[in-house]
Design an enzyme around this catalytic site. Structure first.
Site, PDB file in Angstrom:
ATOM      1  N   CYS A  30      -1.281   9.076  -9.536  1.00 40.03           N
ATOM      2  CA  CYS A  30      -0.321   8.206  -9.164  1.00 40.03           C
ATOM      3  C   CYS A  30      -1.245   6.855  -8.270  1.00 40.03           C
ATOM      4  O   CYS A  30      -1.861   7.086  -7.577  1.00 40.03           O
ATOM      5  CB  CYS A  30       0.519   8.208  -7.491  1.00 40.03           C
ATOM      6  SG  CYS A  30       1.132   6.926  -7.148  1.00 40.03           S
ATOM      7  N   CYS A  33      -0.764   4.948  -5.368  1.00 39.21           N
ATOM      8  CA  CYS A  33      -0.670   5.933  -4.150  1.00 39.21           C
ATOM      9  C   CYS A  33      -2.681   5.595  -4.327  1.00 39.21           C
ATOM     10  O   CYS A  33      -2.817   4.824  -2.780  1.00 39.21           O
ATOM     11  CB  CYS A  33      -0.807   7.246  -4.722  1.00 39.21           C
ATOM     12  SG  CYS A  33       1.030   7.496  -5.240  1.00 39.21           S
TER      13      CYS A  33
END
Length: 145
Positions: A30, A33
């Site tokens: 991700c 993230c």
């Protein structure tokens, strides 16, 4: 450094924590993230010991991902006394996240009550985000005795 929590340690580290916990559901793949991680570290430093920050790898902890009905990553949950007080997901940008984190920090900076007192109530607000998804936010309000 942020504590990594798994399904095995979740109850002890999050649900039974004596202080509120900001849970960061993330995954190694991700990109967003990784972008928000420094912001979360800054938030943790500003909150000192008032709020605990933990990371959970959503891919490796499928039961937790399912239990908290993750629809996107990253998803942040503020959990206090085992109850989700706030859910942050679908950030539109860095400023959205910073504003939400600042609101959380201020709500605990102004609190003069111990965390485990029965003088708080949860108020839920249902909103629709720009993608048409429903976002439920919980806010903690102090009740005068």
């Amino acid at each position: 450094m942020v504590l990594s929590v798994s399904e095995r340690t979740f109850t002890q580290e999050v649900l039974e924590s004596p202080i509120p916990v900001l849970v960061n559901f993330e995954a190694p793949w991700c990109g967003l993230c990784r972008i928000i991680h420094p912001l979360l570290l800054q938030f943790k430093a500003q909150c000192n010991e008032k709020i605990k920050l933990v990371d959970i790898n959503a891919d490796d902890n499928f039961k937790l991902s399912t239990r908290y009905r993750l629809k996107s990553l990253p998803t942040l949950l503020l959990i206090e006394n085992g109850i989700v007080r706030r859910r942050l997901e679908g950030f539109r940008g860095r400023e959205d996240l910073l504003q939400a984190l600042e609101e959380i920090k201020l709500s605990y900076d102004k609190s003069s009550h111990p965390y485990n007192t029965p003088t708080t109530a949860d108020l839920g607000a249902v909103q629709h985000n720009s993608q048409g998804s429903i976002v439920i936010e919980f806010q903690q309000r102090t009740i005068d005795k």
